[in-house]
Scaffold this motif. Structure first.
Motif, PDB file in Angstrom:
ATOM      1  N   ILE A  27      12.257   8.259   2.135  1.00  0.00           N
ATOM      2  CA  ILE A  27      11.142   7.461   2.637  1.00  0.00           C
ATOM      3  C   ILE A  27      10.757   6.425   1.589  1.00  0.00           C
ATOM      4  CG2 ILE A  27       8.745   7.521   3.446  1.00  0.00           C
ATOM      5  CD1 ILE A  27       9.239  10.481   4.199  1.00  0.00           C
ATOM      6  N   ARG A  28      10.605   5.165   2.033  1.00  0.00           N
ATOM      7  CA  ARG A  28      10.132   4.092   1.154  1.00  0.00           C
ATOM      8  C   ARG A  28       8.858   3.509   1.755  1.00  0.00           C
ATOM      9  NH1 ARG A  28      13.723  -0.435  -0.698  1.00  0.00           N
ATOM     10  NH2 ARG A  28      13.093   0.058  -2.826  1.00  0.00           N
ATOM     11  N   LEU A  29       7.786   3.535   1.000  1.00  0.00           N
ATOM     12  CA  LEU A  29       6.487   3.063   1.471  1.00  0.00           C
ATOM     13  C   LEU A  29       6.130   1.786   0.711  1.00  0.00           C
ATOM     14  CD1 LEU A  29       4.718   6.528   1.739  1.00  0.00           C
ATOM     15  CD2 LEU A  29       5.846   5.208   3.543  1.00  0.00           C
ATOM     16  N   HIS A  30       6.408   0.643   1.343  1.00  0.00           N
ATOM     17  CA  HIS A  30       6.236  -0.665   0.711  1.00  0.00           C
ATOM     18  C   HIS A  30       4.818  -1.209   0.849  1.00  0.00           C
ATOM     19  CE1 HIS A  30      10.620  -1.127   0.308  1.00  0.00           C
ATOM     20  NE2 HIS A  30      10.723  -0.680   1.542  1.00  0.00           N
ATOM     21  N   GLY A  31       3.985  -0.565   1.663  1.00  0.00           N
ATOM     22  CA  GLY A  31       2.639  -1.068   1.939  1.00  0.00           C
ATOM     23  C   GLY A  31       2.410  -1.113   3.438  1.00  0.00           C
ATOM     24  N   SER A  32       1.250  -0.694   3.878  1.00  0.00           N
ATOM     25  CA  SER A  32       1.004  -0.602   5.326  1.00  0.00           C
ATOM     26  C   SER A  32       0.421  -1.878   5.914  1.00  0.00           C
ATOM     27  CB  SER A  32       0.052   0.566   5.614  1.00  0.00           C
ATOM     28  OG  SER A  32      -1.177   0.381   4.929  1.00  0.00           O
ATOM     29  N   ARG A  33      -0.232  -2.704   5.086  1.00  0.00           N
ATOM     30  CA  ARG A  33      -0.848  -3.927   5.601  1.00  0.00           C
ATOM     31  C   ARG A  33      -0.262  -5.184   4.952  1.00  0.00           C
ATOM     32  NH1 ARG A  33      -4.133  -0.203   4.512  1.00  0.00           N
ATOM     33  NH2 ARG A  33      -4.883  -1.105   2.559  1.00  0.00           N
ATOM     34  N   ARG A  34      -0.063  -5.144   3.648  1.00  0.00           N
ATOM     35  CA  ARG A  34       0.569  -6.261   2.939  1.00  0.00           C
ATOM     36  C   ARG A  34       1.722  -5.713   2.117  1.00  0.00           C
ATOM     37  NH1 ARG A  34      -3.408 -10.187  -0.114  1.00  0.00           N
ATOM     38  NH2 ARG A  34      -1.476 -11.421  -0.124  1.00  0.00           N
ATOM     39  N   LEU A  35       2.888  -6.294   2.279  1.00  0.00           N
ATOM     40  CA  LEU A  35       4.099  -5.818   1.629  1.00  0.00           C
ATOM     41  C   LEU A  35       3.931  -5.793   0.107  1.00  0.00           C
ATOM     42  CD1 LEU A  35       6.869  -4.964   2.793  1.00  0.00           C
ATOM     43  CD2 LEU A  35       7.697  -7.239   2.203  1.00  0.00           C
ATOM     44  N   TYR A  36       4.238  -4.664  -0.493  1.00  0.00           N
ATOM     45  CA  TYR A  36       4.225  -4.432  -1.942  1.00  0.00           C
ATOM     46  C   TYR A  36       2.822  -4.428  -2.555  1.00  0.00           C
ATOM     47  CZ  TYR A  36       9.012  -5.981  -1.039  1.00  0.00           C
ATOM     48  OH  TYR A  36      10.261  -6.141  -0.501  1.00  0.00           O
ATOM     49  N   ARG A  37       1.775  -4.624  -1.771  1.00  0.00           N
ATOM     50  CA  ARG A  37       0.443  -4.789  -2.348  1.00  0.00           C
ATOM     51  C   ARG A  37      -0.571  -3.747  -1.883  1.00  0.00           C
ATOM     52  NH1 ARG A  37      -0.857  -9.603  -4.721  1.00  0.00           N
ATOM     53  NH2 ARG A  37      -3.035  -9.401  -4.078  1.00  0.00           N
ATOM     54  N   SER A  38      -0.620  -3.480  -0.601  1.00  0.00           N
ATOM     55  CA  SER A  38      -1.777  -2.754  -0.075  1.00  0.00           C
ATOM     56  C   SER A  38      -1.770  -1.270  -0.456  1.00  0.00           C
ATOM     57  CB  SER A  38      -1.854  -2.899   1.449  1.00  0.00           C
ATOM     58  OG  SER A  38      -0.721  -2.364   2.073  1.00  0.00           O
ATOM     59  N   CYS A  39      -2.969  -0.769  -0.666  1.00  0.00           N
ATOM     60  CA  CYS A  39      -3.188   0.645  -0.936  1.00  0.00           C
ATOM     61  C   CYS A  39      -3.181   1.411   0.388  1.00  0.00           C
ATOM     62  CB  CYS A  39      -4.528   0.823  -1.646  1.00  0.00           C
ATOM     63  SG  CYS A  39      -5.048   2.530  -1.876  1.00  0.00           S
ATOM     64  N   TYR A  40      -2.476   2.512   0.432  1.00  0.00           N
ATOM     65  CA  TYR A  40      -2.496   3.352   1.632  1.00  0.00           C
ATOM     66  C   TYR A  40      -3.828   4.076   1.731  1.00  0.00           C
ATOM     67  CZ  TYR A  40       2.389   2.561   2.764  1.00  0.00           C
ATOM     68  OH  TYR A  40       3.570   1.980   3.132  1.00  0.00           O
ATOM     69  N   THR A  41      -4.405   4.071   2.919  1.00  0.00           N
ATOM     70  CA  THR A  41      -5.692   4.723   3.133  1.00  0.00           C
ATOM     71  C   THR A  41      -5.513   6.232   3.161  1.00  0.00           C
ATOM     72  OG1 THR A  41      -5.500   4.763   5.543  1.00  0.00           O
ATOM     73  CG2 THR A  41      -6.407   2.747   4.534  1.00  0.00           C
ATOM     74  N   PRO A  42      -6.604   6.985   2.973  1.00  0.00           N
ATOM     75  CA  PRO A  42      -6.495   8.447   3.080  1.00  0.00           C
ATOM     76  C   PRO A  42      -5.933   8.890   4.426  1.00  0.00           C
ATOM     77  CG  PRO A  42      -8.569   7.841   2.053  1.00  0.00           C
ATOM     78  CD  PRO A  42      -7.946   6.559   2.514  1.00  0.00           C
ATOM     79  N   GLU A  43      -6.302   8.188   5.497  1.00  0.00           N
ATOM     80  CA  GLU A  43      -5.808   8.546   6.825  1.00  0.00           C
ATOM     81  C   GLU A  43      -4.304   8.305   6.938  1.00  0.00           C
ATOM     82  OE1 GLU A  43      -9.993   8.014   6.678  1.00  0.00           O
ATOM     83  OE2 GLU A  43      -8.409   6.541   6.246  1.00  0.00           O
ATOM     84  N   GLU A  44      -3.835   7.199   6.366  1.00  0.00           N
ATOM     85  CA  GLU A  44      -2.400   6.892   6.408  1.00  0.00           C
ATOM     86  C   GLU A  44      -1.598   7.903   5.594  1.00  0.00           C
ATOM     87  OE1 GLU A  44      -2.682   2.034   6.966  1.00  0.00           O
ATOM     88  OE2 GLU A  44      -2.743   2.919   4.968  1.00  0.00           O
ATOM     89  N   LEU A  45      -2.096   8.271   4.440  1.00  0.00           N
ATOM     90  CA  LEU A  45      -1.401   9.254   3.617  1.00  0.00           C
ATOM     91  C   LEU A  45      -1.396  10.624   4.293  1.00  0.00           C
ATOM     92  CD1 LEU A  45      -2.689   8.262   0.072  1.00  0.00           C
ATOM     93  CD2 LEU A  45      -0.409   7.874   1.016  1.00  0.00           C
ATOM     94  N   LYS A  46      -2.496  10.974   4.943  1.00  0.00           N
ATOM     95  CA  LYS A  46      -2.549  12.244   5.666  1.00  0.00           C
ATOM     96  C   LYS A  46      -1.518  12.265   6.792  1.00  0.00           C
ATOM     97  CE  LYS A  46      -5.658  15.317   8.219  1.00  0.00           C
ATOM     98  NZ  LYS A  46      -7.048  15.501   8.749  1.00  0.00           N
TER      99      LYS A  46
END
Length: 259
Positions: free
Chosen positions: A182-201
């Motif tokens: 699994i590669r997590l590049h960012g959920s909203r902005r590529l290479y930048r955005s912090c994953y929210t607690p809900e997204e990580l859950k």
């Protein structure tokens, strides 16, 4: 299930303060990183061939159970575009010899312009050495079909589950081997955005449900320094041992934008 979580690379000067202590010398960064994570994805191998002594030093600077995932050279994927790569594959794998004691999966990232060509892919898959696990990261919508997935399953190659903030085709959640990458590049902005607690859950729940033996997860949202923090939070959600970041790192993170 064995789960390893880390980041895509570690040699980032902009991680000073948010992960690395500001007074820590760069030559100590890998050994410091290995106090928090048991794996890392090496991206430098995508751009060039590393010196054998560099790879040997990495092995000596990390714990016995540490693993390096390695991104294959772009010559194979972006120049040759998977065609006629038998000799180049052999040479690439030979360059990794010093890393063998701690070598994990090999990642082949395809360029966005490379569409699904069954014959080309089949020849490439057949040429892969069988002694190391391989993951394939796709970036063209034409790969979203069952024929492609069947070919990966037949060769035991894992589809890389890649979250690219909508930059490339939608995330294809498919398991094609007894392990996954699994590669997590960012959920909203590529290479930048912090994953929210809900997204990580949500990712933690997916991982727990996967019927596989091993899972490798690498956070590539490094631009603002969120990758180590997100990786540690996902480890905690999955019940893995977590070494907390120093208070000064949390204070610096609190000053950084979320995306």
């Amino acid at each position: 299930m064995e789960i390893r979580i880390g980041t895509s690379g570690w040699n980032y000067r902009h991680w000073r303060g948010v992960f690395y202590p500001r007074d820590l010398l760069p030559r100590r960064w890998l050994s410091y990183y290995a106090q928090y994570f048991d794996t890392v994805e090496v991206n430098a191998t995508f751009y060039g061939t590393l010196k054998p002594q560099t790879l040997a030093r990495w092995v000596s600077e990390t714990p016995d159970d540490f693993l390096f995932a390695v991104k294959a050279h772009r010559y194979l994927t972006h120049v040759k575009r998977l065609r006629g790569v038998e000799e180049a594959l052999e040479r690439f794998y030979e360059t990794l010899a010093p890393l063998r004691p701690k070598l994990g999966p090999i990642l082949f990232q395809l360029p966005p312009s490379l569409s699904y060509q069954p014959e080309v892919l089949e020849a490439f898959l057949a040429a892969l050495p069988r002694d190391l696990p391989v993951a394939l990261e796709i970036r063209h919508a034409s790969f979203h079909q069952e024929d492609f997935l069947k070919r990966l399953r037949r060769h035991g190659v894992a589809l890389c589950l890649s979250d690219t903030a909508g930059r490339y085709p939608s995330l294809l959640l498919a398991l094609t081997a007894d392990w996954t990458y699994i590669r997590l590049h960012g959920s909203r902005r590529l290479y930048r955005s912090c994953y929210t607690p809900e997204e990580l859950k949500a990712w933690a729940e997916r991982i727990r449900a996967f019927p596989v033996q091993r899972v490798y997860v690498y956070f590539d949202n490094d631009a603002l320094g969120w990758a180590p923090e997100n990786a540690l939070r996902l480890k905690a959600l999955l019940g893995l041992p977590v070494r907390p970041l120093p208070e000064e790192a949390w204070a610096e993170l609190a000053r950084r934008p979320l995306d």
